[in-house]
Design an enzyme around this catalytic site. Structure first.
Site, PDB file in Angstrom:
ATOM      1  N   GLY A   1      42.369  43.935  49.277  1.00  0.00           N
ATOM      2  CA  GLY A   1      42.239  44.807  48.104  1.00  0.00           C
ATOM      3  C   GLY A   1      42.556  44.044  46.827  1.00  0.00           C
ATOM      4  N   HIS A   2      43.657  43.268  46.869  1.00  0.00           N
ATOM      5  CA  HIS A   2      43.994  42.457  45.690  1.00  0.00           C
ATOM      6  C   HIS A   2      42.905  41.416  45.427  1.00  0.00           C
ATOM      7  CE1 HIS A   2      48.271  43.542  46.952  1.00  0.00           C
ATOM      8  NE2 HIS A   2      48.197  43.998  45.712  1.00  0.00           N
TER       9      HIS A   2
ATOM     10  N   GLY B   1      43.589  48.786  40.874  1.00  0.00           N
ATOM     11  CA  GLY B   1      42.911  49.487  41.959  1.00  0.00           C
ATOM     12  C   GLY B   1      43.026  50.997  41.800  1.00  0.00           C
ATOM     13  N   GLU B   2      41.981  51.681  42.232  1.00  0.00           N
ATOM     14  CA  GLU B   2      41.991  53.155  42.133  1.00  0.00           C
ATOM     15  C   GLU B   2      42.870  53.805  43.209  1.00  0.00           C
ATOM     16  OE1 GLU B   2      37.934  54.505  42.080  1.00  0.00           O
ATOM     17  OE2 GLU B   2      37.774  54.185  39.921  1.00  0.00           O
TER      18      GLU B   2
ATOM     19  N   GLN C   1      48.417  55.753  38.304  1.00  0.00           N
ATOM     20  CA  GLN C   1      48.886  54.564  37.579  1.00  0.00           C
ATOM     21  C   GLN C   1      47.792  54.036  36.658  1.00  0.00           C
ATOM     22  OE1 GLN C   1      51.275  51.140  39.273  1.00  0.00           O
ATOM     23  NE2 GLN C   1      49.253  50.257  39.489  1.00  0.00           N
TER      24      GLN C   1
ATOM     25  N   ARG D   1      52.315  47.815  51.724  1.00  0.00           N
ATOM     26  CA  ARG D   1      53.257  48.508  52.611  1.00  0.00           C
ATOM     27  C   ARG D   1      52.728  48.635  54.042  1.00  0.00           C
ATOM     28  NH1 ARG D   1      54.335  51.156  47.722  1.00  0.00           N
ATOM     29  NH2 ARG D   1      56.558  51.087  47.205  1.00  0.00           N
TER      30      ARG D   1
HETATM   31  O1  PAF Z   1      50.342  48.483  41.412  1.00  0.00           O
HETATM   32  C1  PAF Z   1      51.265  47.653  41.477  1.00  0.00           C
HETATM   33  O2  PAF Z   1      51.297  46.765  42.318  1.00  0.00           O
HETATM   34  C2  PAF Z   1      52.415  47.737  40.466  1.00  0.00           C
HETATM   35  O3  PAF Z   1      52.705  49.059  40.161  1.00  0.00           O
HETATM   36  C3  PAF Z   1      52.170  46.917  39.209  1.00  0.00           C
HETATM   37  C4  PAF Z   1      50.978  47.440  38.415  1.00  0.00           C
HETATM   38  C5  PAF Z   1      51.939  45.459  39.558  1.00  0.00           C
HETATM   39  C6  PAF Z   1      53.390  46.989  38.285  1.00  0.00           C
HETATM   40  O4  PAF Z   1      54.524  46.480  38.910  1.00  0.00           O
END
Ligand code: PAF
Length: 283
Positions: free
Chosen positions: A36-37, A150-151, A156, A190
């Site tokens: 995903g990243h 990411g969605e 967030q 996680r």
């Molecule tokens: O989505 C995340 O991994 C975190 O909330 C972020 C945006 C890196 C902020 O620590």
């Protein structure tokens, strides 16, 4: 691959790149990188000359100290994974807590126009103040042209867009689709902490979201929500924390369906002591 641990060194390097007219993408992460990243980094590489990936487990956004302590920290593996994409056009910023916070590890207090009070904000006290604090500081350090989120963390994403408009931060915030394992589980750092049994049970979350979406076509939000609650009662390994159908823009729970609005279903579930979130567009 350049790995910076101090924002002064990062800034010096970024100023050189900017001086040469290079464009900069940014992917903020807490590490334990997964596909995903990588999808976010690839999106960044496709439209920018360079991409900075920050890797920082941000203490101020955790409402649960155990979760913070147990959060996976795998910097060497993360760097190795990023190298598979590019060694020369990706940079890593992996700051210490002190580099970002000095000696006061405290959140600023934000008003995100009410977005912060819904769902994750209601269930995780102070979470979005912590996210807002760190992302604002990261934006100041990296000065990106484009930033990718990411969605999966849809709330967030909306909050970061609000942060950027409220503080007139000159960055384009780009939301990217949720990346899923072949069985449908939304990718998350996680997930590596799930037991075998919980990992096997977890795809039920997305399966239920997809059924909820189908039902929402003909049924009321209340009926769909009650159905979801019933499905989770039958699951011994998964505990539903919330299922909420909300307006995509305001994130306020739906009152009456309107054809003029778009909605999303949001869910948080405990699989053992691991908290998983997911969401789906409904119309
Ligand atoms: O989505 C995340 O991994 C975190 O909330 C972020 C945006 C890196 C902020 O620590």
């Amino acid at each position: 691959m350049k790995v910076f641990h101090h924002k002064s060194e990062l800034s010096d390097h970024i100023n050189l790149l900017k001086g040469d007219g290079k464009s900069l993408g940014f992917v903020p992460t807490m590490g334990a990188l997964h596909e995903g990243h990588l999808a976010l980094v690839k999106a960044g590489l496709s439209t920018n000359d360079f991409v900075v990936v920050s890797i920082f487990v941000n203490p101020t956004q955790f409402d649960n100290q155990q979760d913070l302590v147990k959060y996976p920290r795998t910097l060497d593996d993360d760097v190795a994974l990023l190298k598979t994409l590019s060694e020369s056009t990706i940079m890593v910023y992996a700051p210490t807590v002190e580099d970002l916070y000095g000696d006061k590890v405290l959140s600023e207090s934000f008003n995100f126009g009410g977005l912060e009070h819904e769902m994750e904000g209601a269930f995780r006290a102070g979470h979005f103040d912590g996210v807002g604090t760190v992302v604002k500081r990261l934006f100041e350090a990296v000065k990106p042209d484009n930033a990718y989120f990411g969605e999966k963390d849809f709330q967030q994403l909306q909050i970061i867009k609000k942060l950027v408009s409220s503080y007139s931060i000159p960055v384009e915030v780009i939301g990217c689709p949720i990346h899923r394992a072949p069985d449908g589980l939304a990718m998350s750092s996680r997930n590596t902490r799930l037991t075998k049994e919980h990992r096997e049970a977890a795809p039920f979350i997305y399966k239920t979201l997809k059924s909820a979406k189908t039902k929402f076509g003909t049924k009321s939000a209340k009926t769909v929500s009650e159905w979801v609650v019933k499905q989770f009662k039958k699951q011994s390994l998964l505990k539903l924390e919330y299922f909420i159908i909300a307006d995509t823009e305001t994130l306020k729970p739906i009152k009456r369906k309107s054809t003029k609005k778009t909605y999303r279903a949001f869910i948080a579930v405990y699989a053992g002591d691991i908290r998983l979130i997911d969401n789906i567009a409904l119309n």
